[in-house]
Design a protein around this motif. Structure first.
Motif, mmCIF file in Angstrom:
data_model
loop_
_atom_site.group_PDB
_atom_site.id
_atom_site.type_symbol
_atom_site.label_atom_id
_atom_site.label_comp_id
_atom_site.label_asym_id
_atom_site.label_seq_id
_atom_site.Cartn_x
_atom_site.Cartn_y
_atom_site.Cartn_z
ATOM 1 N N ALA A 1 16.262 -2.857 5.070
ATOM 2 C CA ALA A 1 15.023 -1.848 4.084
ATOM 3 C C ALA A 1 14.108 -3.672 3.849
ATOM 4 C CB ALA A 1 15.212 -1.592 2.871
ATOM 5 N N GLY B 1 8.971 2.514 -3.199
ATOM 6 C CA GLY B 1 8.429 1.403 -2.072
ATOM 7 C C GLY B 1 7.233 2.125 -2.126
ATOM 8 N N SER C 1 7.323 -2.952 1.080
ATOM 9 C CA SER C 1 8.556 -2.554 0.573
ATOM 10 C C SER C 1 7.725 -1.232 1.548
ATOM 11 C CB SER C 1 9.112 -2.853 -0.354
ATOM 12 O OG SER C 1 9.245 -1.568 -1.835
ATOM 13 N N SER C 2 9.872 -1.193 1.806
ATOM 14 C CA SER C 2 10.031 -0.420 2.582
ATOM 15 C C SER C 2 11.255 0.346 1.622
ATOM 16 C CB SER C 2 10.957 0.038 3.611
ATOM 17 O OG SER C 2 12.005 -1.355 3.641
ATOM 18 N N CYS D 1 11.157 -6.484 1.463
ATOM 19 C CA CYS D 1 10.368 -5.654 0.333
ATOM 20 C C CYS D 1 9.735 -6.849 0.206
ATOM 21 C CB CYS D 1 11.589 -6.200 -1.486
ATOM 22 S SG CYS D 1 11.272 -4.646 -1.243
#
Length: 240
Positions: A197, A64, A58-59, A199
């Motif tokens: 974002a 993250g 993820s970011s 995930c």
């Protein structure tokens, strides 16, 4: 779960409204819609209680990267978010929900109760779409040095199969491609917001290497892409 034929994405979406019950099961995924009150404001967040044996790429602002994660949190915050420590804020929300172990936390000013979810062949995507501050990724002079406002398209994908490290990264790229396709299909002149974002959660490979590919023409990448496209399209159409 694995092997069920793909018959196209199955949508499930909810429009924003006050929620009296603090625990509402999301469809066909390990998630909960929860309510909280901060500084006199009623807010909501989505929680995936994955438990041990999962990896997330993820970011996310909290947790993250790639690694074992036992939960994912997507928290709504007020517009004009004043705090400068979003990672700590997310950790506080997670602690209040008794989430333990490593996790990933995302943040958005979008109405989290208006999430949209879609499933395609056991690949599930959930999107919260806040598109008030949107534009093109390669816009000239886009780096202002100022913290971006939290509008945000947040996407959480859960898969039933393990992925290699490369496939996890590939899955994030595929989800992003599908997001942009959905925004264009919704008639929006943008590729996203400055704070989007993603995930992607999948079981840990164990002794096996996991699926090697998650591009849009691979088996699980294609399912992921269709699910993300359907969820983001549903959320984006409300922003027109």
């Amino acid at each position: 779960m694995i092997g069920r034929p793909s018959v196209g994405p199955v949508l499930s979406s909810h429009r924003g409204c006050p929620i009296r019950s603090v625990r509402v099961r999301l469809p066909e995924q390990r998630g909960e819609l929860l309510a909280r009150r901060e500084d006199g404001v009623d807010l909501h967040h989505l929680v995936w209680r994955l438990g041990p044996g999962w990896r997330v790429c993820s970011s996310a602002v909290l947790g993250g990267g790639i690694g074992p994660r036992e939960w994912i949190l997507n928290a709504q915050v007020p517009g004009g978010y004043p705090r400068l420590d979003p990672d700590r804020h997310l950790a506080e929300i997670a602690a209040a929900e008794r989430l333990t172990g490593p996790g990933a936390g995302l943040m958005t000013a979008a109405d989290v109760t208006a999430y949209a979810a879609a499933t395609d062949g056991d690949a599930t995507a959930t999107a919260t779409c806040g598109l008030g501050v949107r534009g093109w990724a390669a816009a000239p002079g886009g780096d202002t040095g100022e913290p971006p406002r939290p509008g945000t398209v947040n996407i959480v994908v859960t898969l039933p199969v393990a992925l290699s490290d490369a496939a996890l990264v590939n899955a994030v790229a595929t989800a992003t491609e599908a997001k942009v396709q959905a925004l264009l299909d919704a008639g929006l002149d943008c590729s996203g917001t400055p704070t989007d974002a993603v995930c992607v959660a999948a079981p840990s490979p164990g002794t096996a290497p996991g699926e090697p590919f998650a591009g849009p023409r691979s088996r699980w990448g294609a399912r992921l892409a269709r699910a993300v496209h359907a969820a983001v399209l549903e959320g984006a159409l409300r922003q027109r």
